[in-house]
Design an enzyme around this catalytic site. Structure first.
Site, PDB file in Angstrom:
ATOM      1  N   GLU A 176       0.821  -1.211   0.000  1.00 28.51           N
ATOM      2  CA  GLU A 176       0.000   0.000   0.000  1.00 28.51           C
ATOM      3  C   GLU A 176       0.858   1.266   0.000  1.00 28.51           C
ATOM      4  O   GLU A 176       1.851   1.359   0.735  1.00 28.51           O
ATOM      5  CB  GLU A 176      -0.884  -0.012   1.259  1.00 28.51           C
ATOM      6  CG  GLU A 176      -1.737   1.220   1.465  1.00 28.51           C
ATOM      7  CD  GLU A 176      -2.390   1.252   2.841  1.00 28.51           C
ATOM      8  OE1 GLU A 176      -3.457   1.873   2.964  1.00 28.51           O
ATOM      9  OE2 GLU A 176      -1.828   0.667   3.790  1.00 28.51           O
ATOM     10  N   LYS A 183     -10.043   2.305  -1.242  1.00 27.21           N
ATOM     11  CA  LYS A 183     -10.103   1.762   0.120  1.00 27.21           C
ATOM     12  C   LYS A 183     -11.353   2.252   0.849  1.00 27.21           C
ATOM     13  O   LYS A 183     -11.599   3.457   0.944  1.00 27.21           O
ATOM     14  CB  LYS A 183      -8.840   2.178   0.876  1.00 27.21           C
ATOM     15  CG  LYS A 183      -8.665   1.581   2.256  1.00 27.21           C
ATOM     16  CD  LYS A 183      -7.319   2.051   2.815  1.00 27.21           C
ATOM     17  CE  LYS A 183      -7.037   1.488   4.197  1.00 27.21           C
ATOM     18  NZ  LYS A 183      -5.739   2.012   4.719  1.00 27.21           N
ATOM     19  N   CYS A 219      -5.146  -2.973   3.632  1.00 25.16           N
ATOM     20  CA  CYS A 219      -4.665  -2.687   4.988  1.00 25.16           C
ATOM     21  C   CYS A 219      -5.774  -2.721   6.051  1.00 25.16           C
ATOM     22  O   CYS A 219      -6.239  -3.780   6.432  1.00 25.16           O
ATOM     23  CB  CYS A 219      -3.919  -1.355   4.992  1.00 25.16           C
ATOM     24  SG  CYS A 219      -2.796  -1.128   6.396  1.00 25.16           S
TER      25      CYS A 219
END
Length: 267
Positions: free
Chosen positions: A40, A116, A156
């Protein structure tokens, strides 16, 4: 399915241009893999919030172009980790900025983007600077000699929200890919939650973390590939490392048949 997980280490002293050249060289070395995964925000700096605005770019910007060329040269599907995406705000109170994953085909075409959904920072960092994504995203990855493999995308902090992975499962995912900039103090959670997502959804989990230290944060490393039964097939240490793993996709369906827990879902 042959997967390469590039656990990249970097610090504050390396410029974006230097890091991009180094990363694309690493990608080109992975020729022969079906899927290559980067961590990321490796270019923008995972915790380097102050520099995100100047490093933001559209999904066809210079970082994306460099990744597209590297994917084409290596002949691999490349999950390019994520960039700080810039664009027109989609809401009146929007920032016009997203943590966006990019996936390129072996001919360099951008075949999937994922913004995300769960922003990390508890009101600071991502929530203060970025807009949340809204779409559940999967992509079919070609594999020589068999049907394409459906890969579910997340990033994440998403790992802490199991409902996202149920939604990816319901869209046919056999593999979850999770790039991250996960810090060392909570690295035990990274490993444990990855195994949990694999076990509860009977999917392969590919986790690509960051190593090194930047913006005052020491990264945790310990990228891992977990099979659909929860067994760890490969795990990295704390430093820069490339994992090369053969993932047996038919085993996913064997696990689901032998222990058909998913059929007993009620919610």
């Amino acid at each position: 399915m042959k997967v390469a997980v590039i656990q990249l280490a970097y610090g504050d002293g390396e410029s974006v241009a230097e890091r991009t050249a180094r990363v694309t060289a690493l990608v080109r070395q992975q020729e022969g893999h079906d899927l290559v995964v980067l961590p990321e925000l490796w270019a923008a700096g995972g915790f380097d919030y102050r520099n995100w605005p100047e490093r933001a770019e559209p999904v066809d910007g210079p970082i994306a172009q460099a990744l597209a060329w590297a994917a084409r040269d290596a002949g691999v599907t490349l999950h390019g980790g994520s960039i700080v995406e810039s664009g027109a705000p989609e809401a009146t109170d929007g920032h016009g900025c997203w943590n966006t994953s990019l996936v390129f085909s072996a001919d360099g075409e951008l075949v999937a983007t994922y913004r995300k959904i769960h922003r990390f920072g508890f009101g600071q960092g991502e929530p203060k600077l970025m807009d949340p994504g809204a779409d559940i995203v999967t992509v079919d990855v070609p594999v020589a000699g068999r049907e394409p493999v459906r890969v579910g995308l997340s990033t994440c902090y998403d790992l802490r929200f199991p409902e996202l992975y149920r939604a990816l499962l319901d869209r046919g995912s056999e593999v979850f890919v999770i790039p991250a900039a996960w810090p060392k103090p909570r690295i035990a959670h990274w490993s444990l939650l990855g195994r949990a997502r694999a076990i509860e959804d009977q999917c392969v989990v590919v986790q690509c973390n960051t190593a090194g230290s930047h913006a005052g944060h020491e990264m945790g490393g310990q990228s891992q590939v977990v099979d659909a039964s929860g067994a760890v097939l490969a795990e990295a240490g704390p430093d820069e490392e490339v994992l090369s793993v053969e993932v047996d996709i038919p085993t996913v369906h064997q696990v689901r048949t032998a222990f058909p827990v998913l059929a007993d879902r009620r919610l």
